[in-house]
Write an enzyme that holds these catalytic residues in place. Structure first.
Site, short mmCIF file in Angstrom:
data_model
loop_
_atom_site.label_atom_id
_atom_site.label_comp_id
_atom_site.label_asym_id
_atom_site.label_seq_id
_atom_site.Cartn_x
_atom_site.Cartn_y
_atom_site.Cartn_z
N ASP A 40 -0.14 -11.66 -20.10
CA ASP A 40 -0.03 -11.49 -21.56
C ASP A 40 1.36 -11.85 -22.07
O ASP A 40 1.49 -12.50 -23.10
CB ASP A 40 -0.36 -10.04 -21.94
CG ASP A 40 -0.20 -9.80 -23.42
OD1 ASP A 40 -0.86 -10.51 -24.22
OD2 ASP A 40 0.61 -8.93 -23.80
N MET A 84 -8.11 2.97 -5.43
CA MET A 84 -8.46 2.45 -6.75
C MET A 84 -7.28 2.56 -7.71
O MET A 84 -7.06 1.67 -8.54
CB MET A 84 -9.68 3.18 -7.32
CG MET A 84 -10.95 2.90 -6.55
SD MET A 84 -11.31 1.13 -6.33
CE MET A 84 -11.44 0.58 -8.02
N GLU A 85 -6.50 3.62 -7.60
CA GLU A 85 -5.33 3.77 -8.45
C GLU A 85 -4.29 2.68 -8.15
O GLU A 85 -3.72 2.09 -9.07
CB GLU A 85 -4.73 5.17 -8.28
CG GLU A 85 -5.53 6.26 -8.94
CD GLU A 85 -6.84 6.63 -8.24
OE1 GLU A 85 -7.64 7.35 -8.84
OE2 GLU A 85 -7.06 6.20 -7.08
N HIS A 115 -13.32 9.28 -9.79
CA HIS A 115 -13.04 10.60 -10.34
C HIS A 115 -11.53 10.75 -10.57
O HIS A 115 -10.73 10.08 -9.91
CB HIS A 115 -13.58 11.71 -9.43
CG HIS A 115 -13.08 11.66 -8.04
ND1 HIS A 115 -13.60 10.82 -7.09
CD2 HIS A 115 -12.09 12.34 -7.44
CE1 HIS A 115 -12.96 10.98 -5.96
NE2 HIS A 115 -12.02 11.89 -6.13
#
Length: 140
Positions: A105, A90-91, A54
């Protein structure tokens, strides 16, 4: 910048990706700074990336990328804080993951064999489930 796996005499050689990062010689820019910004942006959008997460308004977020000669490689650490009854693991994990993907990358032209290893939670405090700290014996 010219990247080549062949030296002036035509012999094969390995391009040292860590040296390119340290010397800020990567064509796409300052790898460490860009990866920190990418991690910060990703943490803010975690709920959009992880389906059952959330939205959380972060009160503090710190993403630090640095060269670690002992790996050798780049180590990324994120610290997230929120005032409220939810955690922000999670952040923080999203910040680290995206920061490392950004490194890949930016440096892949020099080394496509890079690996992203050891993304893990080290500790958390507060929240409904209380404090948690990774057992030091599990650190590698």
């Amino acid at each position: 910048m010219k990247l080549s796996h062949v030296d002036a005499a035509g012999r094969a050689r390995m391009v040292d990706a860590c040296r390119l990062v340290a010397d800020q010689a990567v064509a796409k820019g300052d790898v460490l700074a860009v990866s920190e910004v990418a991690g910060t942006l990703a943490a803010k959008r975690t709920a959009e990336l992880i389906p059952l997460c959330h939205p959380v308004t972060l009160d503090h977020l710190e993403v630090e990328a640095c060269l670690d000669e002992q790996l050798p490689g780049i180590r990324v650490r994120a610290v997230a804080r929120v005032v409220g009854k939810t955690g922000v693991e999670m952040e923080a994990l999203t910040a680290v993951s995206v920061a490392l993907l950004t490194v890949y990358d930016m440096v892949k032209a020099a080394d496509r064999g890079m690996e992203i290893l050891g993304v893990r939670l080290l500790e958390k405090t507060g929240g409904t489930r209380g404090d948690w700290r990774r057992d030091a014996t599990r650190e590698t």
